[in-house]
Design a protein around this motif. Structure first.
Motif, PDB file in Angstrom:
ATOM      1  N   THR A   1      -6.799   5.655  -2.753  1.00 53.09           N
ATOM      2  CA  THR A   1      -7.166   6.771  -1.892  1.00 53.09           C
ATOM      3  C   THR A   1      -5.893   7.462  -1.417  1.00 53.09           C
ATOM      4  O   THR A   1      -4.817   6.868  -1.398  1.00 53.09           O
ATOM      5  CB  THR A   1      -7.963   6.307  -0.664  1.00 53.09           C
TER       6      THR A   1
ATOM      7  N   HIS B   1       0.815  -1.215   0.000  1.00 51.68           N
ATOM      8  CA  HIS B   1       0.000   0.000   0.000  1.00 51.68           C
ATOM      9  C   HIS B   1       0.851   1.268   0.000  1.00 51.68           C
ATOM     10  O   HIS B   1       0.403   2.311   0.462  1.00 51.68           O
ATOM     11  CB  HIS B   1      -0.955   0.000   1.203  1.00 51.68           C
TER      12      HIS B   1
ATOM     13  N   CYS C   1      -4.715   5.923   3.010  1.00 52.35           N
ATOM     14  CA  CYS C   1      -5.030   4.501   2.936  1.00 52.35           C
ATOM     15  C   CYS C   1      -5.272   3.935   4.340  1.00 52.35           C
ATOM     16  O   CYS C   1      -4.359   3.918   5.173  1.00 52.35           O
ATOM     17  CB  CYS C   1      -3.874   3.790   2.259  1.00 52.35           C
TER      18      CYS C   1
ATOM     19  N   THR D   1      -3.389   0.290  -4.439  1.00 49.75           N
ATOM     20  CA  THR D   1      -4.368  -0.752  -4.173  1.00 49.75           C
ATOM     21  C   THR D   1      -5.736  -0.166  -3.866  1.00 49.75           C
ATOM     22  O   THR D   1      -6.747  -0.556  -4.450  1.00 49.75           O
ATOM     23  CB  THR D   1      -3.906  -1.641  -3.006  1.00 49.75           C
ATOM     24  N   CYS D   2      -5.776   0.796  -2.942  1.00 50.55           N
ATOM     25  CA  CYS D   2      -7.042   1.384  -2.496  1.00 50.55           C
ATOM     26  C   CYS D   2      -7.466   2.585  -3.338  1.00 50.55           C
ATOM     27  O   CYS D   2      -8.636   2.970  -3.304  1.00 50.55           O
ATOM     28  CB  CYS D   2      -6.930   1.841  -1.040  1.00 50.55           C
TER      29      CYS D   2
END
Length: 82
Positions: A39, A26, A42, A36-37
């Motif tokens: 955002t 991440h 995270c 991955t997210c």
């Protein structure tokens, strides 16, 4: 091995390794977002940082020190003659 057969140190080491793995997966990219997210902040990375902070600050093998007594000395036991 399963958890009942692991020592506290082994469990702590596995938590640290897992948290490091999560942080690698991440890691923010050049746009400062998690790949991955997707955002900026995270949640899994924040949780992994919290786990690392907690696991590295706690020393499982050292007993906690006893606080000093009300007069600043170590606590007295009954029969010390003091």
């Amino acid at each position: 091995m399963t958890a009942p057969f692991l020592s506290l140190a082994q469990i702590r080491n596995r938590l640290i390794l897992t948290a490091r793995w999560v942080l690698r997966e991440h890691r923010p990219g050049p746009d400062r977002r998690c790949p991955t997210c997707r955002t900026a902040d995270c949640p899994p990375a924040a949780a992994a940082r919290d786990v690392l902070r907690a696991a590295t600050q706690v020393h499982l093998w050292c007993p906690p020190a006893q606080p000093p007594g009300p007069d600043g000395d170590a606590p007295r036991r009954a029969g010390d003659g003091g």
